[in-house]
Design an enzyme around this catalytic site. Structure first.
Site, PDB file in Angstrom:
ATOM      1  N   ASP A 170       0.809  -1.219   0.000  1.00 57.87           N
ATOM      2  CA  ASP A 170       0.000   0.000   0.000  1.00 57.87           C
ATOM      3  C   ASP A 170       0.845   1.273   0.000  1.00 57.87           C
ATOM      4  O   ASP A 170       0.331   2.353  -0.246  1.00 57.87           O
ATOM      5  CB  ASP A 170      -0.941   0.011   1.215  1.00 57.87           C
ATOM      6  CG  ASP A 170      -0.184   0.108   2.534  1.00 57.87           C
ATOM      7  OD1 ASP A 170       1.029  -0.179   2.555  1.00 57.87           O
ATOM      8  OD2 ASP A 170      -0.810   0.452   3.552  1.00 57.87           O
ATOM      9  N   TYR A 264      10.842   4.892   2.515  1.00 57.50           N
ATOM     10  CA  TYR A 264      11.584   3.918   3.312  1.00 57.50           C
ATOM     11  C   TYR A 264      13.084   3.958   3.038  1.00 57.50           C
ATOM     12  O   TYR A 264      13.876   3.404   3.821  1.00 57.50           O
ATOM     13  CB  TYR A 264      11.059   2.506   3.057  1.00 57.50           C
ATOM     14  CG  TYR A 264       9.785   2.190   3.805  1.00 57.50           C
ATOM     15  CD1 TYR A 264       9.815   1.525   5.028  1.00 57.50           C
ATOM     16  CD2 TYR A 264       8.549   2.549   3.297  1.00 57.50           C
ATOM     17  CE1 TYR A 264       8.653   1.227   5.716  1.00 57.50           C
ATOM     18  CE2 TYR A 264       7.377   2.260   3.978  1.00 57.50           C
ATOM     19  CZ  TYR A 264       7.439   1.598   5.189  1.00 57.50           C
ATOM     20  OH  TYR A 264       6.286   1.313   5.874  1.00 57.50           O
TER      21      TYR A 264
END
Length: 441
Positions: A170, A264
Site C-alpha cells: 500500500d 523507506y
C-alpha cells in the site's frame, strides 16, 4: 454480475475492519457473496468478528459472514484470500524495533534487522496459509499485502513457485495520493513509472492520461516540503513519526535528485539520523499499540455492547481500495495498471532476472504482466542489488537453518555498521524469536 467469496487471513488485524468497510463501500464494483475471517488467535479475532457481524447485518445482510480458526472452514469455497498476517503480533514487532536500537542500529519493522526478524517469522505463516488455500480452494487467488513484502515474495518464489499469490504493497499507493494532492489531480487519473524492490524504489514518471509529465513539478515541491501536504490525504500514515518520514523525503531527494524516492529509503541512506531520532523505550510499535490498536478494539467492543454499529462504528480505509482494484482486475480481466511485486525476468533490463522487483504491471485474469522499465542507473542498481542479496540470504537461512547465512544477511544490510554488531543483534534476536524462527545451526 458474479458475487465472490472472500477469506481475510489475519482476521484479528487492526486493519481488518477498515478493509471490510472499504469493500462494503465498493460493493457495486465488487459484489460479495461470502466473507470469512481466519486467524489462529481466536480470542482476538472474536472481538472484531462479533462487531463486524453486527455491522454487516445492518449494512449488507445479503453477505454471508463468519469467522473461524479452522482452516478447512475458512478456505473451502473461496475465490480470493486477502492476507495481512503478523506472526508474533505487536509484542514481537516491539522486539524487532527495540533490540537493534540497543546497538545503535535502525529499529524498524520492515527494514534492517527488524525486517529480517519479522521476515523469518512471516515465511512459515505465509506458506501455511498458501497450503490451506491450495488444499481447499485450488482456484483461489491470494492477494498478499503482509510485511515484510520483499522477503515474503522471495520465499513464495522459491518455495511455492506455482502458487497463485499476488504480492502488493500500500505504500506506493499512499505516496501517489500525496503526489496527486501536490499537483491537484485525482490519483486515478495518473500513471506512474517506478522501479525498485518493495520499500526500496523510485518514481521515474508521473503523467496524466493526456501524457503531461508532472515529475519536475512534484520534485520541486518535495525538495522544499518532502511529501508533507497541506491537507492530509491518508488515513493510515498520519502519526507524528509518519509526518517526520514524509518530511525526510526532501533529504532523500537531495542525495538522488534524478527520481522521486520511496520514503523507506531513509532507513538505508540516513540510518545514523534515524537512530539519533528514535526513542529506545517508546518505538513505533508502542505508538500503534497505544493508537490504532486501542482505537479499533475499543470501537469493536462498543459496537458489541450497543448491539449496533450505527452510532460509533469503524471507519472506511479508503487507502486500501487498491485491494478491490486488484481483485476486480483478476475477476473481471480489467487490465488495471498497478505497482506489483513480481519476478523481474527483464522488466528491469540490467537487473537479476530472479529478483522480486516492484514495477508497474497490467493485471488481468492471468495475473500481472510487468511493464519494462529499461536499464537503471548505477547508484540505484547497486543499492538494490545489495538489498536483494540480503533478502535472498534470509530466505536461504530459513530453508537451510543456517546461522552463518543469516549472519551474512545482517552483515550485508546497509543499516548495520559491522559484522560484529550484526552478530550481537542476531544472537539477541534468536533468543527473542524462540518458537517463531526455525532452529539455526
Amino acid at each position: 454480475m458474479k458475487k465472490f467469496s472472500i477469506v481475510i487471513a489475519g482476521g484479528g488485524s487492526t486493519f481488518t475492519p477498515g478493509i471490510v468497510m472499504m469493500m462494503l463501500d465498493n460493493i457495486d464494483r465488487f459484489p460479495i457473496r461470502t466473507l470469512k475471517l481466519y486467524d489462529n488467535d481466536g480470542d482476538r479475532q472474536a472481538i472484531l468478528g462479533d462487531a463486524l457481524e453486527i455491522l454487516l447485518k445492518e449494512q449488507a445482510p445479503e453477505i454471508e459472514f463468519s469467522y473461524t480458526t479452522d482452516p478447512e472452514t475458512a478456505f473451502t469455497d473461496v475465490d480470493f484470500c486477502m492476507a495481512h498476517i503478523r506472526v508474533g503480533k505487536y509484542a514481537m514487532r516491539e522486539q524487532d524495533e527495540k533490540i537493534p536500537l540497543k546497538y545503535g542500529v535502525v529499529g524498524q519493522e520492515t527494514c534492517g534487522p527488524g525486517g529480517i526478524a519479522y521476515g523469518m517469522r512471516s515465511i512459515g505463516g505465509m506458506l501455511e496459509i498458501i497450503d490451506h488455500m491450495e488444499k481447499y480452494s485450488p482456484d483461489c487467488w491470494m492477494l498478499n499485502y503482509s510485511n515484510p513484502a520483499s522477503i515474503v515474495a522471495e520465499a513464495c518464489r522459491v518455495m511455492r513457485p506455482t502458487a497463485k499469490v499476488l504480492n502488493i504493497c500500500d505504500m506506493p499507493v499512499g505516496t501517489l495520493r500525496r503526489m496527486s494532492q501536490i499537483i491537484e489531480k485525482d490519483p486515478k487519473d495518473l500513471e506512474v513509472r517506478y522501479f525498485g524492490l518493495n520499500h526500496f524504489g523510485w518514481w521515474t514518471s508521473v503523467k496524466d492520461k493526456e501524457g503531461h509529465e508532472y515529475l519536475p513539478q512534484i520534485r520541486e515541491y518535495v525538495a522544499e516540503n518532502g511529501y508533507l501536504t497541506k491537507v492530509e490525504v491518508d488515513t493510515q500514515h498520519m502519526d507524528q513519526s509518519w509526518q517526520e518520514t514524509h518530511k525526510k523525503a526532501k533529504d532523500l531527494l537531495a542525495v538522488n535528485p534524478r527520481y522521486l524516492p520511496n520514503t523507506y529509503l531513509k532507513y538505508y541512506l540516513f540510518p545514523d539520523y534515524e537512530v539519533a531520532h528514535s526513542n529506545c523505550t517508546y518505538s513505533r510499535a508502542n505508538e500503534v499499540m497505544d493508537g490504532r490498536e486501542k482505537t479499533v478494539f475499543t470501537a469493536a467492543k462498543k459496537i458489541v455492547e450497543q448491539g449496533t454499529a450505527k452510532i460509533s462504528g469503524f471507519t472506511i480505509d479508503s487507502h486500501a481500495s487498491f485491494i478491490v482494484d486488484l481483485a476486480r482486475a483478476i475477476a473481471f480481466n480489467t487490465h488495471e495498471r498497478m505497482l506489483m511485486i513480481v519476478e523481474n525476468n527483464g522488466a528491469i533490463a540490467n537487473f537479476d532476472d530472479d529478483a522480486m522487483v516492484e514495477v508497474p504491471c497490467i493485471v488481468g485474469s492471468d495475473g500481472p504482466e510487468p511493464l519494462t522499465q529499461g536499464k537503471i542507473p548505477a547508484f540505484e542498481k547497486a543499492l538494490m542489488h545489495q538489498q536483494l542479496i540480503v533478502e535472498k540470504l534470509v530466505v536461504e537461512a530459513y530453508i537451510t537453518g543456517s546461522y552463518q547465512t543469516l549472519w551474512q544477511a545482517l552483515t550485508l544490510s546497509k543499516t548495520i555498521p559491522s559484522a560484529g554488531v550484526a552478530k550481537e543483534i542476531l544472537d539477541e534476536l534468536i533468543v527473542a524469536n524462540k518458537g517463531f524462527w526455525p532452529e539455526l545451526n
